[in-house]
Design a protein around this motif. Structure first.
Motif, PDB file in Angstrom:
ATOM      1  N   MET A   1      20.623 -62.767   3.017  1.00 24.55           N
ATOM      2  CA  MET A   1      21.746 -61.923   3.369  1.00 24.55           C
ATOM      3  C   MET A   1      21.396 -61.162   4.652  1.00 24.55           C
ATOM      4  SD  MET A   1      23.647 -59.062   0.988  1.00 24.55           S
ATOM      5  CE  MET A   1      22.219 -58.898  -0.024  1.00 24.55           C
ATOM      6  N   SER A   2      22.164 -61.373   5.696  1.00 23.26           N
ATOM      7  CA  SER A   2      21.876 -60.728   6.976  1.00 23.26           C
ATOM      8  C   SER A   2      22.499 -59.336   7.023  1.00 23.26           C
ATOM      9  CB  SER A   2      22.408 -61.571   8.126  1.00 23.26           C
ATOM     10  OG  SER A   2      23.817 -61.453   8.200  1.00 23.26           O
ATOM     11  N   LYS A   3      22.016 -58.527   7.939  1.00 26.26           N
ATOM     12  CA  LYS A   3      22.560 -57.183   8.117  1.00 26.26           C
ATOM     13  C   LYS A   3      24.008 -57.245   8.608  1.00 26.26           C
ATOM     14  CE  LYS A   3      19.219 -54.554   6.771  1.00 26.26           C
ATOM     15  NZ  LYS A   3      19.362 -53.663   5.608  1.00 26.26           N
ATOM     16  N   LEU A   4      24.338 -58.273   9.415  1.00 28.34           N
ATOM     17  CA  LEU A   4      25.722 -58.422   9.871  1.00 28.34           C
ATOM     18  C   LEU A   4      26.661 -58.704   8.704  1.00 28.34           C
ATOM     19  CD1 LEU A   4      25.574 -60.418  13.243  1.00 28.34           C
ATOM     20  CD2 LEU A   4      25.837 -57.969  12.896  1.00 28.34           C
ATOM     21  N   SER A   5      26.223 -59.535   7.763  1.00 29.15           N
ATOM     22  CA  SER A   5      27.079 -59.816   6.603  1.00 29.15           C
ATOM     23  C   SER A   5      27.177 -58.595   5.689  1.00 29.15           C
ATOM     24  CB  SER A   5      26.590 -61.048   5.835  1.00 29.15           C
ATOM     25  OG  SER A   5      25.274 -60.871   5.385  1.00 29.15           O
ATOM     26  N   GLU A   6      26.092 -57.809   5.593  1.00 29.45           N
ATOM     27  CA  GLU A   6      26.150 -56.560   4.823  1.00 29.45           C
ATOM     28  C   GLU A   6      27.136 -55.591   5.469  1.00 29.45           C
ATOM     29  OE1 GLU A   6      22.196 -54.996   4.554  1.00 29.45           O
ATOM     30  OE2 GLU A   6      21.591 -56.418   2.999  1.00 29.45           O
ATOM     31  N   LEU A   7      27.063 -55.487   6.789  1.00 29.44           N
ATOM     32  CA  LEU A   7      27.979 -54.623   7.537  1.00 29.44           C
ATOM     33  C   LEU A   7      29.421 -55.061   7.314  1.00 29.44           C
ATOM     34  CD1 LEU A   7      28.652 -52.489   9.730  1.00 29.44           C
ATOM     35  CD2 LEU A   7      28.173 -54.263  11.432  1.00 29.44           C
ATOM     36  N   GLU A   8      29.667 -56.354   7.402  1.00 31.82           N
ATOM     37  CA  GLU A   8      31.006 -56.899   7.211  1.00 31.82           C
ATOM     38  C   GLU A   8      31.522 -56.582   5.803  1.00 31.82           C
ATOM     39  OE1 GLU A   8      32.995 -61.020   8.511  1.00 31.82           O
ATOM     40  OE2 GLU A   8      31.379 -61.248   7.033  1.00 31.82           O
ATOM     41  N   ALA A   9      30.662 -56.726   4.809  1.00 29.26           N
ATOM     42  CA  ALA A   9      31.048 -56.443   3.422  1.00 29.26           C
ATOM     43  C   ALA A   9      31.451 -54.983   3.256  1.00 29.26           C
ATOM     44  CB  ALA A   9      29.906 -56.795   2.472  1.00 29.26           C
ATOM     45  N   VAL A  10      30.684 -54.072   3.833  1.00 29.09           N
ATOM     46  CA  VAL A  10      30.999 -52.642   3.725  1.00 29.09           C
ATOM     47  C   VAL A  10      32.315 -52.340   4.434  1.00 29.09           C
ATOM     48  CG1 VAL A  10      30.264 -50.310   4.348  1.00 29.09           C
ATOM     49  CG2 VAL A  10      28.600 -51.926   3.430  1.00 29.09           C
ATOM     50  N   LEU A  11      32.508 -52.877   5.631  1.00 23.87           N
ATOM     51  CA  LEU A  11      33.752 -52.654   6.373  1.00 23.87           C
ATOM     52  C   LEU A  11      34.957 -53.183   5.593  1.00 23.87           C
ATOM     53  CD1 LEU A  11      32.624 -53.524  10.012  1.00 23.87           C
ATOM     54  CD2 LEU A  11      33.308 -51.269   9.166  1.00 23.87           C
ATOM     55  N   PHE A  12      34.782 -54.302   4.921  1.00 22.60           N
ATOM     56  CA  PHE A  12      35.865 -54.881   4.124  1.00 22.60           C
ATOM     57  C   PHE A  12      36.218 -53.972   2.951  1.00 22.60           C
ATOM     58  CE2 PHE A  12      37.272 -57.443   0.515  1.00 22.60           C
ATOM     59  CZ  PHE A  12      38.405 -58.039   1.051  1.00 22.60           C
ATOM     60  N   VAL A  13      35.198 -53.487   2.257  1.00 25.27           N
ATOM     61  CA  VAL A  13      35.416 -52.690   1.049  1.00 25.27           C
ATOM     62  C   VAL A  13      36.036 -51.329   1.348  1.00 25.27           C
ATOM     63  CG1 VAL A  13      34.215 -51.483  -0.827  1.00 25.27           C
ATOM     64  CG2 VAL A  13      33.703 -53.859  -0.355  1.00 25.27           C
ATOM     65  N   VAL A  14      35.652 -50.682   2.448  1.00 18.61           N
ATOM     66  CA  VAL A  14      36.191 -49.352   2.728  1.00 18.61           C
ATOM     67  C   VAL A  14      37.647 -49.406   3.156  1.00 18.61           C
ATOM     68  CG1 VAL A  14      33.962 -48.329   3.263  1.00 18.61           C
ATOM     69  CG2 VAL A  14      35.342 -49.239   5.116  1.00 18.61           C
ATOM     70  N   GLY A  15      38.137 -50.564   3.562  1.00 16.09           N
ATOM     71  CA  GLY A  15      39.549 -50.726   3.882  1.00 16.09           C
ATOM     72  C   GLY A  15      39.984 -49.905   5.078  1.00 16.09           C
ATOM     73  N   ASP A  16      41.232 -49.451   5.021  1.00 16.50           N
ATOM     74  CA  ASP A  16      41.810 -48.770   6.181  1.00 16.50           C
ATOM     75  C   ASP A  16      41.326 -47.344   6.366  1.00 16.50           C
ATOM     76  OD1 ASP A  16      43.121 -47.703   4.035  1.00 16.50           O
ATOM     77  OD2 ASP A  16      45.132 -48.054   4.792  1.00 16.50           O
ATOM     78  N   GLU A  17      40.520 -46.847   5.454  1.00 16.60           N
ATOM     79  CA  GLU A  17      39.918 -45.522   5.630  1.00 16.60           C
ATOM     80  C   GLU A  17      38.845 -45.567   6.718  1.00 16.60           C
ATOM     81  OE1 GLU A  17      40.602 -42.509   4.000  1.00 16.60           O
ATOM     82  OE2 GLU A  17      42.349 -43.592   3.252  1.00 16.60           O
ATOM     83  N   GLY A  18      38.205 -46.727   6.865  1.00 16.11           N
ATOM     84  CA  GLY A  18      37.124 -46.853   7.840  1.00 16.11           C
ATOM     85  C   GLY A  18      35.871 -46.143   7.366  1.00 16.11           C
ATOM     86  N   ILE A  19      34.834 -46.226   8.177  1.00 18.99           N
ATOM     87  CA  ILE A  19      33.552 -45.618   7.820  1.00 18.99           C
ATOM     88  C   ILE A  19      32.829 -45.219   9.101  1.00 18.99           C
ATOM     89  CG2 ILE A  19      32.357 -47.858   7.724  1.00 18.99           C
ATOM     90  CD1 ILE A  19      30.749 -46.697   5.310  1.00 18.99           C
ATOM     91  N   GLY A  20      32.095 -44.122   9.044  1.00 16.86           N
ATOM     92  CA  GLY A  20      31.383 -43.619  10.204  1.00 16.86           C
ATOM     93  C   GLY A  20      29.993 -44.214  10.358  1.00 16.86           C
TER      94      GLY A  20
END
Length: 195
Positions: A1-20
């Motif tokens: 599991m790459s860091k890019l795929s982890e990043l993508e997963a987090v961005l997907f889960v947080v939805g339209d709220e976004g994340i800092g």
């Protein structure tokens, strides 16, 4: 599991709220500079890949996973399609809460409903019934949602005062329901000798 795929997963889960960046840094256990570089790499990958419909937007100090602009007509067509189905009970509940409590954050909606409402909020936004009305001041800068002009047209409202009064609806419901349903059934059973 790459860091890019982890990043993508987090961005997907947080939805339209976004994340800092700070929260991403904590979750992915890397410095914010490294996280920012990964965001740029992932977004570059999305831009260079014709088969990808994704894009990362930087909104204020948050990052949001979105679809590319060229898919807007298709997604609008889907949202307005009669085949996309009617609004679910969860979406209707969410829409009612937003209509009566606007402007309101998704977290406040979740608290009122007692369950997570991200999917309903996204569906309502895609159908152009709700929209972003601003952001809360303070940490996280959560999105404030409110109804749209399309909502007003769809429900035949001229102003928000045209929404049914909640108190009168509760009073009408109280008149329709027996005052003590269990007592009435007990009385019926006693009269029939079934005590």
């Amino acid at each position: 599991m790459s860091k890019l795929s982890e990043l993508e997963a987090v961005l997907f889960v947080v939805g339209d709220e976004g994340i800092g960046l700070e929260e991403l840094s904590y979750l992915l256990e890397n410095p914010t500079a490294q996280i920012y570089q990964w965001i740029q790499e992932l977004n570059q990958k999305y831009q260079e890949t014709a088969a990808s419909s994704l894009n990362i937007l930087e909104v204020g100090n948050h990052f949001v996973l979105t679809t590319k602009k060229e898919f807007a007509p298709l997604l609008k067509k889907y949202a307005q399609s009669p085949m996309s189905g009617r609004l679910s009970q969860a979406a209707l509940e969410t829409l009612a809460i937003i209509a009566y409590k606007q402007p309101i954050t998704r977290m406040e909606i979740d608290e009122i409903r007692g369950v997570q409402s991200a999917g309903s909020v996204q569906k309502l936004a895609a159908r152009q019934l709700i929209e972003e009305k601003g952001r809360v001041e303070g940490p996280g800068r959560a999105i404030l949602y409110g109804t749209t002009n399309y909502f007003m047209d769809y429900f035949g409202l001229k102003t928000m005062e045209d929404l049914p009064d909640i108190q009168s609806m509760e009073d009408d419901l109280a008149e329709e329901l027996p005052t003590d349903l269990f007592f009435d059934r007990y009385q019926e059973a006693v009269e029939e000798g079934e005590e």
